[in-house]
Design a protein around this motif. Structure first.
Motif, PDB file in Angstrom:
ATOM      1  N   ALA A   1       0.733  -1.341  -0.381  1.00 28.93           N
ATOM      2  CA  ALA A   1      -0.452  -0.301  -0.128  1.00 28.93           C
ATOM      3  C   ALA A   1       0.832   0.983  -0.263  1.00 28.93           C
ATOM      4  O   ALA A   1       2.285   0.645   0.647  1.00 28.93           O
ATOM      5  N   ALA A   2      -0.310   2.446  -0.494  1.00 29.77           N
ATOM      6  CA  ALA A   2       0.934   3.770  -0.518  1.00 29.77           C
ATOM      7  C   ALA A   2       0.957   4.156   1.515  1.00 29.77           C
ATOM      8  O   ALA A   2       0.225   3.773   2.105  1.00 29.77           O
ATOM      9  N   PHE A   3       2.001   4.810   1.662  1.00 25.13           N
ATOM     10  CA  PHE A   3       2.009   6.080   2.243  1.00 25.13           C
ATOM     11  C   PHE A   3       1.012   6.788   2.587  1.00 25.13           C
ATOM     12  O   PHE A   3       0.514   7.016   1.338  1.00 25.13           O
ATOM     13  N   ASN A   4       0.344   7.256   3.878  1.00 27.98           N
ATOM     14  CA  ASN A   4      -0.590   7.786   3.987  1.00 27.98           C
ATOM     15  C   ASN A   4       0.061   8.899   5.366  1.00 27.98           C
ATOM     16  O   ASN A   4      -0.439   8.691   6.069  1.00 27.98           O
ATOM     17  N   PHE A   5       0.633   9.382   5.458  1.00 27.37           N
ATOM     18  CA  PHE A   5       1.694   9.874   6.048  1.00 27.37           C
ATOM     19  C   PHE A   5       1.359  11.709   6.040  1.00 27.37           C
ATOM     20  O   PHE A   5       1.251  11.985   4.788  1.00 27.37           O
ATOM     21  N   PRO A   6       1.501  12.431   7.102  1.00 28.42           N
ATOM     22  CA  PRO A   6       1.354  14.305   7.375  1.00 28.42           C
ATOM     23  C   PRO A   6       2.330  14.680   6.612  1.00 28.42           C
ATOM     24  O   PRO A   6       3.806  13.693   6.540  1.00 28.42           O
ATOM     25  N   VAL A   7       2.044  15.506   5.835  1.00 25.98           N
ATOM     26  CA  VAL A   7       3.528  16.534   5.273  1.00 25.98           C
ATOM     27  C   VAL A   7       4.141  17.055   6.681  1.00 25.98           C
ATOM     28  O   VAL A   7       3.430  18.071   7.044  1.00 25.98           O
ATOM     29  N   VAL A   8       5.410  16.865   7.224  1.00 25.76           N
ATOM     30  CA  VAL A   8       5.604  18.139   8.345  1.00 25.76           C
ATOM     31  C   VAL A   8       6.830  18.639   7.829  1.00 25.76           C
ATOM     32  O   VAL A   8       7.580  18.817   6.873  1.00 25.76           O
ATOM     33  N   ASN A   9       7.306  20.041   8.818  1.00 29.51           N
ATOM     34  CA  ASN A   9       8.231  20.553   8.089  1.00 29.51           C
ATOM     35  C   ASN A   9       9.354  20.244   9.814  1.00 29.51           C
ATOM     36  O   ASN A   9       9.424  19.688  10.630  1.00 29.51           O
ATOM     37  N   GLN A  10      10.129  19.222   8.998  1.00 27.23           N
ATOM     38  CA  GLN A  10      11.181  18.241   9.631  1.00 27.23           C
ATOM     39  C   GLN A  10      11.841  19.854  10.141  1.00 27.23           C
ATOM     40  O   GLN A  10      12.507  18.885  11.683  1.00 27.23           O
ATOM     41  N   GLN A  11      12.051  20.561  10.261  1.00 24.60           N
ATOM     42  CA  GLN A  11      12.964  21.463  11.122  1.00 24.60           C
ATOM     43  C   GLN A  11      12.424  21.977  11.595  1.00 24.60           C
ATOM     44  O   GLN A  11      12.877  21.928  12.843  1.00 24.60           O
ATOM     45  N   ALA A  12      10.984  22.036  11.883  1.00 25.38           N
ATOM     46  CA  ALA A  12      10.663  22.161  12.721  1.00 25.38           C
ATOM     47  C   ALA A  12      10.159  21.197  14.070  1.00 25.38           C
ATOM     48  O   ALA A  12      10.015  21.586  15.232  1.00 25.38           O
ATOM     49  N   ALA A  13      10.206  20.138  14.014  1.00 26.74           N
ATOM     50  CA  ALA A  13       9.911  18.923  14.139  1.00 26.74           C
ATOM     51  C   ALA A  13      10.975  18.763  15.046  1.00 26.74           C
ATOM     52  O   ALA A  13      11.468  18.472  16.008  1.00 26.74           O
ATOM     53  N   GLN A  14      12.319  18.862  14.036  1.00 24.64           N
ATOM     54  CA  GLN A  14      13.858  18.542  14.853  1.00 24.64           C
ATOM     55  C   GLN A  14      14.100  19.619  15.687  1.00 24.64           C
ATOM     56  O   GLN A  14      14.206  19.182  17.005  1.00 24.64           O
ATOM     57  N   LEU A  15      13.626  21.335  15.818  1.00 20.62           N
ATOM     58  CA  LEU A  15      13.941  22.087  16.399  1.00 20.62           C
ATOM     59  C   LEU A  15      13.487  21.461  17.925  1.00 20.62           C
ATOM     60  O   LEU A  15      13.616  22.274  19.593  1.00 20.62           O
ATOM     61  N   ASP A  16      11.802  21.424  18.070  1.00 23.05           N
ATOM     62  CA  ASP A  16      10.959  21.646  19.135  1.00 23.05           C
ATOM     63  C   ASP A  16      11.399  20.196  20.433  1.00 23.05           C
ATOM     64  O   ASP A  16      11.516  20.620  20.588  1.00 23.05           O
ATOM     65  N   ASP A  17      12.004  19.320  19.575  1.00 23.42           N
ATOM     66  CA  ASP A  17      12.079  18.066  19.655  1.00 23.42           C
ATOM     67  C   ASP A  17      13.742  18.298  20.523  1.00 23.42           C
ATOM     68  O   ASP A  17      13.603  18.197  22.134  1.00 23.42           O
ATOM     69  N   ILE A  18      14.272  19.389  20.269  1.00 21.99           N
ATOM     70  CA  ILE A  18      15.535  19.597  20.730  1.00 21.99           C
ATOM     71  C   ILE A  18      15.523  20.354  22.189  1.00 21.99           C
ATOM     72  O   ILE A  18      15.699  20.141  22.990  1.00 21.99           O
ATOM     73  N   ALA A  19      14.503  21.387  21.262  1.00 21.57           N
ATOM     74  CA  ALA A  19      13.834  22.239  22.816  1.00 21.57           C
ATOM     75  C   ALA A  19      13.175  21.443  24.232  1.00 21.57           C
ATOM     76  O   ALA A  19      13.826  21.911  25.319  1.00 21.57           O
TER      77      ALA A  19
END
Lengths: 364, 364
Positions: B304-322
């Motif tokens: 099957a095809a993936f069905n994931f939301p588009v995320v802003n990779q950089q924002a997600a990374q920065l928030d997790d680090i923060a």
């Protein structure tokens, strides 16, 4: 079919056909091409569908070493005893007017022997890939068929699939600009195969997945680029099924270098299923997946999905060969013995590079 | 995020954080993480979007050698003069309580120097990939940050994209059985780039596409398999743009060999665009294309095809680090300096294999 940059090679011209073949071609006007299948293994069963769908071919004879297979095929295709041969009495086919062409679907190691015997018997030949184990053997087969005045084809079915005709067009016409990188890989997981299967035996298989499947990766890169590779590097992968892969490689990777600077990287493997072709050009990409198997294929460019009908590759191939032979015309270059020879030259280079660990020059 | 078979590496434990850092973390409760961007080039501009979308980070300072850039960024982000540094006066950041972390987006050759200087100034560090040019330098950076009591992250944005989290799950949980073959390639056509661009200069870029892009191919194969490669073979490709590629490779291909017997084949190139990841396992495959760039990604399995939301990779990374730093928790292992060190060990091995033409052992 596109032929840009794809030389005619050693295909025969009409004038070069000996009188015997021309006469026979004349006799065959308005009739089907009568084929004897030589070797009734797995691929012969695949060809059944092709023969059934073919408009210009008839399965008229068989060659097998297994009496039960002979009985079964004779019954299914109403083949008389006189058109059923063993490997021992095969040469008697010379005096059988019911057979025009021998299609050799034997294990790899028998391709050369039976091509030479079929040619000597005055029959046209289709030989399955790999045509032989060495470029030298391929040349011997080409020469023998030419001398006997029979035509020689290699079972290069992909040339008859519209997806591959489109790949050629996109690559050779530079529809997306110059192709720079090709990734073409093919493999089938053979875990569970009986350890005595001929695919595992060096003497009869000639090698592992490279020998069995490699021509599809090699050839698709050659016809998409319309170039011959000038050098190759290659690497044997690890053996993960040592009980099976004692004589032939389990997997292999290689890199072909082309005069334009384009590279083709490939894997052929017996430890997983893989079947894909991808080409990146200056202004876009095009790809197939599945790509190199019996299909049905699925493809797209960076702009749109392919939308081609599903064809029976084998039927289309058989019909095209029949049309040419029945009209006494030389077979198309892309399925010629010369093509098989060029592929085998590359395959030999890949093995040499993997064995030596050195880059191998393919120009000399 | 799946962590099966993916060691914690050298991530810090809470107890190991020096008192200074623990106190600072306490002070930062209920506030945003204040970041200084060091190097205002192309990737800093990409990070603008990430910072804007981030919920837990604030762009509080800049470090640049270009006064016009300083003026422009200060104006856009209302950054006071006291938080705007040059490369010369950067070390004064030690006494600036407005800055918690320095995000180093300088050209590759400056990553090590500014990581050491930021650590010495008592600031947490995010350094862009490649972390450094050698494994030894990576270790030096890890040691310096540990000694200074600051946390060190590498800008491994892909760990924050749901498509890659799914790749990890599929591979490490063996959802389709054991992965046998990975094909992962990344490249951008650099024809037309100014000949004096730093990406073409060995001293500042450290190498060509392998150094700039290779970590994505190397790391995705490592985290999908949950294994470390034991050996590598590699090949430099031809130079098709000799006016540009005088100092660094234009393209390179390599093969990683893993303990399970799995292979990863990759191309990194500056002569065409390519961005794909494919994994074949015993009972199916999974793939992304685009795969390793900034996205948005598109993926599918053999089912099957993936069905994931588009995320802003950089924002997600920065928030997790923060979140981790503000809570005084050690950063996740998958973005740690130890990860960067492991990747650089492989990258060094690839260069060594391509240069020597020999298979390089990565276990010793």
């Amino acid at each position: 079919m596109e032929q840009i940059g794809w030389g005619l090679g050693a295909s025969l011209t009409l004038a070069s056909l000996p009188a015997m073949a021309r006469e026979r071609a004349g006799v065959m006007d308005n009739k089907k091409l009568n084929i004897a299948l030589c070797g009734l293994g797995r691929y012969a069963n695949v060809l059944k569908g092709g023969l059934a769908a073919s408009q210009s071919c008839r399965l008229a004879g068989i060659v097998t070493g297994t009496p039960t297979k002979a009985a079964q095929w004779q019954s299914e295709f109403r083949i008389p005893d006189k058109n059923s041969y063993t490997y021992q009495n095969f040469d008697q086919i010379v005096s059988n007017p019911d057979i025009d062409l021998v299609y050799i679907t034997l294990p790899n190691g028998l391709h050369k022997e039976f091509t030479l015997r079929a040619a000597k018997a005055g029959k046209h030949v289709i030989v399955e890939k790999p045509m032989a184990f060495t470029e030298k053997d391929c040349q011997e087969m080409i020469d023998a068929c030419r001398k006997a005045g029979v035509q020689l084809a290699v079972g290069y079915r992909l040339h008859y699939d519209p997806h591959h005709i489109e790949l050629k067009r996109l690559g050779q016409h530079k529809v997306f600009g110059q192709v720079r990188l090709i990734e073409a890989s093919l493999g089938y997981r053979l875990a569970g195969i009986p350890p005595d299967d001929w695919h595992l035996k060096k003497a009869i298989a000639g090698g592992g997945p490279l020998m069995n499947l490699g021509v599809y990766c090699v050839q698709s890169s050659r016809y998409v680029l319309g170039e011959e590779p000038v050098a190759v590097t290659a690497q044997f992968g690890p053996v993960t099924m040592p009980d099976l892969f004692k004589e032939v490689e389990e997997n292999i990777t290689w890199q072909l270098y082309f005069p334009s600077g384009a590279i083709c990287t490939s894997s052929c493997t017996s430890n997983c299923n893989v079947d894909r072709f991808y080409a990146s050009a200056d202004e876009g990409y095009f790809e197939l997946q599945p790509a190199l198997s019996y299909g049905p294929f699925k493809g797209r460019t960076s702009q749109a999905a392919f939308n081609f009908p599903v064809v029976n590759q084998q039927a289309a191939q058989l019909d095209d060969i029949a049309r040419h032979i029945l009209a006494n015309k030389p077979l198309p270059a892309h399925i010629s013995g010369e093509e098989g020879r060029k592929d085998m030259r590359v395959i030999e280079g890949i093995y040499q590079a993997a064995t030596s660990g050195q880059k191998v020059d393919l120009t000399s």
